[in-house]
Every structure is written in structure tokens, then in C-alpha cells.
Motif scaffolding. Structure first.
Motif, PDB file in Angstrom:
ATOM      1  N   ARG A 139     -58.369  62.980  52.267  1.00 19.06           N
ATOM      2  CA  ARG A 139     -57.388  63.577  53.013  1.00 19.06           C
ATOM      3  C   ARG A 139     -56.048  62.690  53.305  1.00 19.06           C
ATOM      4  NH1 ARG A 139     -57.772  67.402  57.998  1.00 19.06           N
ATOM      5  NH2 ARG A 139     -58.143  65.536  58.970  1.00 19.06           N
ATOM      6  N   SER A 140     -54.911  62.635  52.561  1.00 22.79           N
ATOM      7  CA  SER A 140     -53.869  61.967  52.732  1.00 22.79           C
ATOM      8  C   SER A 140     -52.777  62.399  53.376  1.00 22.79           C
ATOM      9  CB  SER A 140     -53.496  61.362  51.316  1.00 22.79           C
ATOM     10  OG  SER A 140     -53.236  62.156  50.353  1.00 22.79           O
ATOM     11  N   LEU A 141     -52.310  63.704  53.375  1.00 21.36           N
ATOM     12  CA  LEU A 141     -51.144  64.168  53.758  1.00 21.36           C
ATOM     13  C   LEU A 141     -51.226  65.636  54.002  1.00 21.36           C
ATOM     14  CD1 LEU A 141     -47.992  63.207  53.982  1.00 21.36           C
ATOM     15  CD2 LEU A 141     -47.673  64.023  51.608  1.00 21.36           C
ATOM     16  N   ILE A 142     -50.210  66.050  55.151  1.00 22.35           N
ATOM     17  CA  ILE A 142     -50.184  67.538  55.523  1.00 22.35           C
ATOM     18  C   ILE A 142     -48.881  67.912  55.598  1.00 22.35           C
ATOM     19  CG2 ILE A 142     -50.669  69.075  57.381  1.00 22.35           C
ATOM     20  CD1 ILE A 142     -53.222  67.354  58.010  1.00 22.35           C
ATOM     21  N   LEU A 143     -48.428  68.883  55.061  1.00 19.91           N
ATOM     22  CA  LEU A 143     -47.175  69.198  54.907  1.00 19.91           C
ATOM     23  C   LEU A 143     -47.001  70.467  55.899  1.00 19.91           C
ATOM     24  CD1 LEU A 143     -47.438  68.210  52.073  1.00 19.91           C
ATOM     25  CD2 LEU A 143     -45.349  69.155  51.522  1.00 19.91           C
ATOM     26  N   HIS A 144     -46.520  70.528  57.074  1.00 23.46           N
ATOM     27  CA  HIS A 144     -46.340  71.607  57.881  1.00 23.46           C
ATOM     28  C   HIS A 144     -45.108  72.166  57.726  1.00 23.46           C
ATOM     29  CE1 HIS A 144     -49.629  69.983  60.679  1.00 23.46           C
ATOM     30  NE2 HIS A 144     -48.968  68.622  60.546  1.00 23.46           N
ATOM     31  N   ILE A 145     -45.187  73.440  57.402  1.00 28.09           N
ATOM     32  CA  ILE A 145     -44.123  74.512  57.004  1.00 28.09           C
ATOM     33  C   ILE A 145     -44.183  75.677  58.010  1.00 28.09           C
ATOM     34  CG2 ILE A 145     -43.045  75.928  55.250  1.00 28.09           C
ATOM     35  CD1 ILE A 145     -44.655  74.313  53.133  1.00 28.09           C
ATOM     36  N   ASP A 146     -43.235  75.719  58.971  1.00 27.93           N
ATOM     37  CA  ASP A 146     -43.462  76.628  60.139  1.00 27.93           C
ATOM     38  C   ASP A 146     -43.006  78.285  59.318  1.00 27.93           C
ATOM     39  OD1 ASP A 146     -44.024  74.758  61.763  1.00 27.93           O
ATOM     40  OD2 ASP A 146     -41.786  74.567  62.342  1.00 27.93           O
ATOM     41  N   ASN A 147     -43.780  79.115  59.878  1.00 27.95           N
ATOM     42  CA  ASN A 147     -43.736  80.782  59.589  1.00 27.95           C
ATOM     43  C   ASN A 147     -43.879  80.831  58.050  1.00 27.95           C
ATOM     44  OD1 ASN A 147     -43.075  81.227  62.335  1.00 27.95           O
ATOM     45  ND2 ASN A 147     -41.037  80.376  62.107  1.00 27.95           N
ATOM     46  N   LEU A 148     -44.583  80.177  57.296  1.00 25.78           N
ATOM     47  CA  LEU A 148     -44.839  80.560  56.028  1.00 25.78           C
ATOM     48  C   LEU A 148     -46.138  80.629  55.677  1.00 25.78           C
ATOM     49  CD1 LEU A 148     -43.313  80.426  53.420  1.00 25.78           C
ATOM     50  CD2 LEU A 148     -43.996  78.189  53.085  1.00 25.78           C
ATOM     51  N   ILE A 149     -46.849  81.590  55.148  1.00 20.99           N
ATOM     52  CA  ILE A 149     -47.948  81.929  54.755  1.00 20.99           C
ATOM     53  C   ILE A 149     -47.883  81.940  53.177  1.00 20.99           C
ATOM     54  CG2 ILE A 149     -49.848  83.364  54.791  1.00 20.99           C
ATOM     55  CD1 ILE A 149     -48.811  84.655  57.395  1.00 20.99           C
ATOM     56  N   PRO A 150     -48.281  80.776  52.488  1.00 16.70           N
ATOM     57  CA  PRO A 150     -48.411  80.677  51.110  1.00 16.70           C
ATOM     58  C   PRO A 150     -49.420  81.749  50.293  1.00 16.70           C
ATOM     59  CG  PRO A 150     -49.458  78.864  51.953  1.00 16.70           C
ATOM     60  CD  PRO A 150     -49.018  79.577  53.076  1.00 16.70           C
TER      61      PRO A 150
END
Length: 911
Positions: free
Chosen positions: A81-92
Motif C-alpha cells: 500500500r503506497s498511496l491514499i487519495l482522500h476525496i471529500d464528499n465523493l462516493i466512487p
């Protein structure tokens, strides 16, 4: 690490397998468990490097693929596990991941990002603090929600559906989408740790379909996909190379609404290249380099794509030229096939297989396809699976083999023939589709190892020939494409003529594309030589279609075997309508080929020589042609060399000044024309250089020419060689016509008059060299090495050395050389050169040297005595009496110096 069954082992991601992996386990299938803090909603695997991207609520988690070497016989895969992209208020709802590019869709939004590597900071703490990339506040004019935010649940608005305006933001503008992304690196910080930042590529927001009968609840995005295309194997001309590591060339993104699909190119520019309209509501789609496969409730549909056209332009930005061509990216897409299936539910693609999952009960729709009314962003709890799937009847799995590229190509070509006679754009469209189909197969990395490799290459060349035929036969605005397609087909001009020209059809008409192809092919230096019949046919074609081009066509190397008598007849017809100098010269050329010198003389007497010289600018091939890259003088040039060398040189100068002949090309032309070796320079080439000096205005070329003629003069003087032909210009001619040749100084003439008879053998070259050095044009520093062979060449060498010393400002050195070798010229030199600021050399150098030498020789050297008297007369006029007296020698004879002292004294009294 659990051994599990003998066929399967389960292990945790990051487990140290070096310590626990045994030989007995290497035959097992490994299941790697990846713990997540939130339930996964979607997943994507990068087709380029195998990394995984898992979509969760408000974030995306990236796992990097690792290869672990257990021993020399065994390498296993693991993830980190290398990276986490935090995207607020988004449910992909879905994600796609490829080569650092991420495409995220919700029900109605699409966001495409790119992870870019950044340089690591020297300060580790600063690097950790800046390991995130957040979006700044949007500027005025950005995309703003009209009304309450749809990212926050508001109970009082549960009965309403909130629709935002449709938006498409490309490139830098997509930063204004108000979706902040924060990066969190989860790798251990080491020197090799990669740090990323986010670049926004595209944001698009759709609105639900609306109609007069109500609101469509089923409007939502599906089938987001990133499709890579690779450079390896794509070059049609380099197909013999071995297959190397795949290099990403182009990237495309596809996503779809129920009734419309969109295909974007993600290159230097992000742009929409195709839109797909479905005949009925789509369930899912899968994109390949050759096709788009779409399933609806009852059909499997297949569409063409433009990926290979866009990728070809990414690989070669200059593909749309007269050498290469490719159907446009904007070409309308086609539906190839529509196949009936009962209840298609899911589709995927592998190589030349389509895997299709169907359910017989078409009314049974899974909960995953039900939309939510309250929120346009999918919630995690809205994604459900069938709880009783085992009891559901009617599930079927189909593996469909797609038609081979060659077979489909043949079908499309055969079908295009139905439009051939009516000459419509439909024929070009179908053949363009067939061409792109083959091009996409050739651009596949597996092409180099394909069993159909040679057949695909033949099909590619054949498709180019068919397209060339269409653009040649049809009256279309893109007629110019006939040329590059015929070139890519590998067909010779003779083969193209056989395809397009009907035997014995005198009334046949020829379209612009065919004439364009012939004109360019004949005007270029091709190695193909047409037969007499083909050349005469070409002559006839141009007489009907474009008679103005006849003089230029006849000068082509391909038309060597044309009948000159027939050519003259056609030229005479054209001359009555549009006479020109080029046409007259072409008639003279044909007369030479026939051996009719009377006709030749008549044509050449039609214009003045200067007009004729300029006429060659209109068609340089009258004088020189190229075969296999070598310049070949024509029969016309050979005749002019013998009969009118002045016209030949004037024509060559005109060609050079109009950028039709380079300096090096002219050297080769004259050497071949005069049958000289590479190391010898014919006089005709020297004549060309001298003539070019008269008109040349470019300083760089001017200095090159001056050095060339200087070298040739020096070489012939030092070798006592006379030119093989009489020079066209004498020294006097050059002085009168060219600023770079000056009048020869009197003191130079004095030196040469005292020279030996051998100096007069090359008097013309000597005088030209001296005239050149008497001007101020040549860079004397650059010329010194060239002049070195004449350093000891008697009086010629003395004159050259003194000229060089003078040009360099070394006047005292020049006087010493003259007094040593030719004292007669010393005073003449002083009178000519020692002026202005240099007059002091008279009394500082010349007078003392003369006194010294006169003392040594006495009255036995009358030239020195005479020179001393003249020098004293000049100095007496320049200096004060006291200064003049101080210069006189103490042991001098008073009677000799007294007249000069009196003269100086009287001048003082008069003033």
C-alpha cells in the motif's frame, strides 16, 4: 501465511515470504489479502504495471505491485500500500487506473486525474509536510453549485431531486471542479520513495434525462475505462525490429450514459474524439483498440473506434503530410455488427475473445442497477449483490471469438465496392475504417510475434492503395491524400498508371487527385524510369488536364524515355496559349535530344541570355537532375558547357541566389560536368565562384567563397598550373564588376616588375590574388593558412607577405621586408600606406633603417640613397626643425643633409 489446501495458500499483503516460503509451496496458487479500513466499492488494475486502485467512500487506495525474488528459480508477486487519495464528499461508483492516470465516476460525474512525480525536498520533514496536494479555492467564474450542495444530506430536501448544470472542463480548467484531492503517502520514507502531486485533466458533469412525460431515474454513468496504446510494434516501416519493452504511446478514456458513450484522448491535450449514440439503453460497454462492444437488454453491438488514428498522430506529429497520411480522428464512427442475445448482463474482453454473461429472465434486474432519488452520488449501502444468486435460473456464459482482423478487413473492402461506381464518400469511409482496423492491429505490441504479421502488412499496403485509388478517382476536397496513400502502398508510378488509366480510352477524364499525385511524383527525384509508352501516356494526360505543367513534367528523370518529337508537338500547342521562357528552354532541350541543332539555336535566340539564365530558375532540372541522391548534369548542361559556358555559369548563379542550388551541390555539379575528380577544381567552377562573388550578399557565404578562390589561386600559382579552360573574367573585369576585387597598389606593381620571368607564368591568377588582397573584403586572419604555400615564392611571395602585414597593421614589419628584398618599393609603399595615424612610421622606422643601411653600403647602393633623399624630404615637411635635427645621424655628411635642414627651416619661417 496459511498453507490452506495443497493447491491454494492465503497470505497477507507485505508478508515476509523469504523466511517462510518453501519449495513445496511454489506450485500453489496464492491469495493475497489486503486489509482496508473501509468497505471497497470498486477496484481497477493498471494494465501497464499491475498496480491496484481500490475505491472506498471518500478515498482511493493504491497498492503498488512488487516482484520478490525468493531464489534464482522463483519470483513471486506481492503488493504494498503506497498511496491514499482522500476525496471529500465523493462516493466512487467506478474507477479506472492506468499509468498514473485515474478516472473516477459517480452516478453523473466524471473526474480524471494524473499522478505526477515531484522532486524530493532535501528537508525530509518539509517533504512529509508537503506530501499532500490540495486544491486552492476556486477563482471567480468557476463551477459553483446553484442551490444547496448535493454533497451533504439535507432532510428537508428529500422530496426533491437537485440537478446541477451540465459542465465540461478540460485541462487546466478542470481544477475549478471544487473536488479537492489530498495525497497521503503510506510507504516507508526512503531515498527511493516516490512523491506525487495531482494534475486535473478532465471534469464532466451530466444531468438526468428529462422528457415531457417525467424524469428518467435510470440516467447514470457506467463502464469507465482507460485504454493504453503502446509504441512497440506500431511503426509500419520498422516492423523488422525485435520486440522490446512496451512504451506507452497514447491513453484514452471511455465512459458511457445509457444512450450515449464518450471517448476522450488524454495526451498533451485532453479532447473528445468520438461520441457514440446507442439505438437502445446500454447496460455495459468495453473498449478495445479496434472496437467498442456494447450490451443492451437484448443485443451485443459493435462500433468502430478512432484510437489508432489518434495514436498514430501521437507517434508521428507529421503524419498528415505528402509522405504519410491517416484517416482523421473526427471520422464518423460506424456500427459494424448487432447480435441478438437474451438478457446480457456483463461483458469483458480478452485478446480476440468477448466474454458475455446473460440471464434468461430479462425482467429480473439486480439491485445494483437501481438508482437513488435522494442523492446523485452513490452511497455505499446502495451497492448490493443478489443474496440468492444460486437459485436464479437462466444464467449463461458465452465466450465469443471475434472475427480476425484480416477477415473483417476483406469483408469491409468487398462491401466498399458496392459504392465504387457511384463514387461517393461512403466508399472512402468504409476503406478508411478498414485501414484503421489494420493499423490498430499493427500497433498492437503482439504484432511483431503474430502469425499474421506479413499478411497484416500486405493488407496495410493494399488498404493504402485502395484509398489512393478513391482519392484519385473521386472529386473530393481531400484529393491531395492520393499522394501519401499511394506512397505508403509501395506502388510504383507504372503500377498506379495501370490501375487508373484505361487502355485506348481517349475520352477518359482525370480527377484532381490523380493529377496531384502525378505532378508531385514526377517533380521529385524518383529512381523510377517510365517506359516509352507510359511516358507518352503521361504526356497526353497532362496535355488534357494541366497543360501548364508540361515543361516541368518533361524535365522529370522519370520521363527520360519520352518521345521528344511528340513532346515538341504538345509544347507547341501549349506555347500558342501560354508562352514562357521555361517552355522555350524545354523545347530547346527536346531539340537537343532529337539532334536538331537548328531548332535548338532558333529557340535559344528567342530571348536574351540574361532572360534565359533566369528562366532556369523556373525549372532547375533542365540543367541538373538527381539519381539516388547524386547530382547528374543533363544533356542541356553538357551542351552549354561546350557552347555557352557563360550562360551556364550565369544560370548556376541564378539558381544559387534563388535557393535552388546549394554551394556544395554546385561544386559537385561542375566537377561531374567537367569530369574532374573530387580533389581538383575545374576552371568553370572557379568562374562560378567569381561570378557569385559579384552578387552574393550573405557574409558567411561571401567569406567561404573568398577563401575558396584564394585557395585555388594559391594552389595553381604554387604548382605552376594553368587553368584547363580560359577564365570567363579577367582581373580587370572582376575589379570593374565586383567590390571584393580592388585595384592593385602601385608598390605591388613595383615589386612584381622586379620579379623573375617565372612569376609571369600564372600572371592572371597572381593578379587576381593580389587584387583580392588589395580589397578590404577577405578576412586576412582566416586567409593566412591558405596563403602559406606562397611564403617563399620570390617576389610574388614578398608582395603577398607585405600585403598581409599591412592588412594586419604591422607596417614596420612590412618596411623591413621591403628594405630587405625590394628597397625600390619601400618609398612607394610608405607613400601609399603610411598616412594619417601611421605617418610617424616614416621617421620612427623608415628613416633610421635607411640611414643604417646607407651607412653600411655607402654610395654603392644608389636605390637606398635615392630612397633616403625622398624620405628626408617627406620628414622635413612633417617635423619641427629641432625634432628633425635630432633624427639625423651624428656622423652624417653635412652636405647631404643640409638641403633638407634648410628646407625644414624655410617651412618654419613661412608658417
Amino acid at each position: 501465511m496459511s498453507a490452506g489446501s495443497s493447491r491454494v495458500c492465503v497470505r497477507m499483503v507485505g508478508h515476509k515470504m523469504e523466511e517462510s516460503y518453501s519449495e513445496t509451496l511454489k506450485e500453489q496458487m496464492s491469495i493475497v489479502e489486503m486489509p482496508l479500513s473501509d468497505p471497497p466499492l470498486c477496484i481497477s488494475c493498471c494494465p501497464v504495471n499491475g498496480d491496484l486502485l481500490v475505491g472506498c467512500k471518500n478515498k482511493l487506495v493504491m497498492f503498488r505491485l512488487k516482484y520478490l525474488v525468493i531464489n534464482h528459480n522463483l519470483t513471486v508477486l506481492d503488493f504494498e500500500r503506497s498511496l491514499i487519495l482522500h476525496i471529500d464528499n465523493l462516493i466512487p461508483a467506478d474507477v479506472a487506473f492506468c499509468a498514473g492516470h485515474i478516472a473516477i465516476t459517480t452516478e453523473l460525474d466524471v473526474l480524471i486525474l494524473k499522478l505526477e512525480l515531484v522532486q524530493q525536498s532535501a528537508d525530509r520533514s518539509e517533504q512529509c509536510a508537503q506530501s499532500v496536494s490540495t486544491l486552492e479555492k476556486p477563482v471567480d467564474g468557476g463551477v459553483k453549485d446553484e442551490g444547496p450542495s448535493t454533497h451533504t444530506s439535507q432532510p428537508e430536501l428529500d422530496e426533491f431531486i437537485i440537478c446541477q448544470k451540465p459542465v465540461e472542463l478540460l485541462g487546466e480548467e478542470s481544477k475549478l471542479c471544487e473536488i479537492p484531492v489530498t495525497l497521503e503517502s503510506t510507504e516507508l520514507s526512503t531515498e527511493g520513495t516516490k512523491r506525487f502531486q495531482v494534475q486535473y485533466l478532465l471534469f464532466r458533469r451530466f444531468t438526468p434525462d428529462q422528457s415531457p412525460f417525467g424524469f428518467c431515474e435510470e440516467t447514470k454513468l457506467h463502464s469507465v475505462q482507460l485504454l493504453p496504446m503502446y509504441r512497440t510494434g506500431s511503426s509500419v516501416t520498422a516492423h523488422e525490429e525485435t520486440e522490446n519493452e512496451r512504451e506507452l504511446l497514447s491513453l484514452f478514456c471511455f465512459f458511457s450514459l445509457p444512450h450515449v458513450g464518450y471517448l476522450y484522448s488524454l495526451g498533451k491535450l485532453v479532447e473528445l474524439i468520438s461520441t457514440y449514440q446507442y439505438s437502445e439503453k446500454s447496460e455495459q460497454a468495453v473498449l478495445t483498440p479496434q472496437f467498442l462492444h456494447v450490451i443492451t437488454s437484448e443485443n451485443l453491438q459493435c462500433f468502430t473506434v478512432r484510437c489508432s488514428a489518434a495514436a498514430a498522430r501521437d507517434e508521428d506529429p507529421y503524419i498528415d503530410t505528402t509522405v504519410k497520411a491517416c484517416p482523421p480522428v473526427a471520422l464518423d464512427v460506424c456500427t459494424l455488427r448487432m447480435q441478438l442475445f437474451i438478457g446480457p448482463r456483463a461483458i469483458c474482453h480478452f485478446k480476440n475473445h468477448i466474454i458475455l454473461l446473460t440471464q434468461a429472465d430479462t425482467e429480473d434486474i439486480t439491485e445494483r442497477r437501481k438508482p437513488t432519488r435522494k442523492m446523485l452520488f452513490r452511497k455505499a449501502d446502495s451497492i448490493k449483490s443478489r443474496t440468492n444468486s444460486e437459485s436464479e435460473p437462466g444464467w449463461n456464459l458465452y465466450i465469443i471469438n471475434t472475427v480476425s482482423t484480416i477477415q473483417l478487413y476483406r469483408e469491409m473492402v468487398d462491401y466498399s465496392r458496392t459504392y465504387e461506381n457511384v463514387k461517393t464518400e461512403s466508399c472512402i469511409h468504409l476503406l478508411s475504417e478498414a485501414h484503421l482496423l489494420v493499423r490498430a492491429a499493427i500497433m498492437d505490441p503482439s504484432f511483431l510475434k503474430s502469425d499474421e504479421k506479413e499478411e497484416l502488412l500486405r493488407a496495410f499496403r493494399e488498404s493504402c492503395a485502395f484509398l489512393g485509388d478513391c482519392y484519385s478517382r473521386f472529386d473530393t476536397k481531400d484529393y491531395h491524400l492520393a499522394l501519401p496513400y499511394y506512397r505508403m502502398s509501395g506502388l510504383s508510378m507504372t503500377e498506379v498508371l495501370k490501375r487508373l488509366v484505361s487502355e485506348g480510352d481517349e475520352a477518359q477524364t482525370y480527377e484532381r487527385g490523380f493529377i496531384f499525385y502525378l505532378t508531385h511524383s514526377l517533380n521529385e527525384d524518383l529512381n523510377e524510369e517510365l517506359s516509352k509508352e507510359s511516358a507518352n501516356k503521361v504526356l497526353q494526360i497532362f496535355c488534357l488536364a494541366d497543360p501548364v505543367q508540361l515543361p516541368h513534367i518533361l524535365c522529370s528523370p522519370c520521363m527520360t524515355k519520352v518521345c521528344p518529337l511528340t513532346a515538341v508537338k504538345f509544347l507547341q500547342k501549349v506555347e500558342k496559349m501560354m508562352p514562357s521562357v521555361v517552355l522555350t528552354l524545354t523545347k530547346a532541350f527536346m531539340a537537343l535530344k532529337m539532334g536538331d541543332l537548328t531548332m535548338y539555336a532558333h529557340e535559344m535566340d528567342s530571348y536574351k541570355e540574361t532572360v534565359l539564365a533566369c528562366g532556369f530558375i523556373g525549372q532547375p532540372k533542365l540543367l541538373r537532375q538527381r539519381k539516388e541522391g547524386i547530382v547528374i548534369p543533363t544533356e542541356f548542361a553538357v551542351h552549354l558547357k561546350e557552347m555557352q559556358p557563360g550562360l551556364l555559369v550565369a544560370a548556376a548563379v541564378a539558381l544559387h541566389e534563388n535557393s535552388k542550388m546549394e554551394l556544395e551541390e554546385a561544386d559537385t555539379f561542375f566537377k561531374i560536368l567537367c569530369s574532374n575528380s573530387e580533389n581538383t577544381v575545374p576552371q568553370l567552377l572557379v568562374d562560378f565562384w567569381e561570378a557569385l562573388l559579384v552578387v552574393c550578399s550573405q557574409e558567411e557565404i561571401l567569406q567561404e567563397l573568398l577563401l575558396r578562390v584564394t585557395f585555388q589561386y594559391v594552389w595553381r600559382i604554387s604548382k605552376q598550373r594553368l587553368p584547363e579552360t580560359k577564365p570567363l573574367k579577367t582581373t580587370e573585369d572582376l575589379v570593374n564588376s565586383c567590390n571584393h576585387f580592388g585595384l592593385i597598389f602601385p608598390w605591388v606593381t613595383s615589386i612584381m616588375s622586379a620579379g623573375s620571368p617565372s612569376d609571369k607564368d600564372c600572371c592572371e591568377d597572381i593578379s587576381k590574388l593580389q587584387s583580392l588582397l588589395c580589397s578590404q573584403s577577405i578576412n586576412i586572419t582566416s586567409a593566412l593558412p591558405v596563403l602559406e604555400p606562397l611564403a617563399e615564392a620570390g617576389h610574388v611571395g614578398l608582395a603577398i607577405r607585405v600585403l598581409c602585414s599591412t592588412r594586419l597593421g604591422k607596417y614596420e614589419e612590412a618596411i623591413e621586408q621591403l628594405l630587405e628584398r625590394c628597397p625600390d618599393a619601400a618609398v612607394l609603399y610608405a607613400q601609399h600606406e603610411l598616412k594619417g595615424d601611421n605617418r610617424a612610421v616614416w621617421w620612427n622606422k623608415l628613416l633610421p633603417e635607411l640611414c643604417k643601411r646607407a651607412r653600411l653600403t655607402g654610395n654603392d647602393h644608389p636605390v637606398l640613397i635615392s630612397s633616403l633623399k625622398e624620405t628626408l624630404s617627406v620628414v622635413a615637411m612633417e617635423l619641427e626643425l629641432r625634432d628633425f635635427l635630432s633624427l639625423l645621424p651624428e656622423d652624417g655628411t653635412a652636405a647631404f643633409f643640409l638641403p633638407h635642414l634648410l628646407h625644414c627651416s624655410r617651412r618654419k619661417l613661412l608658417t
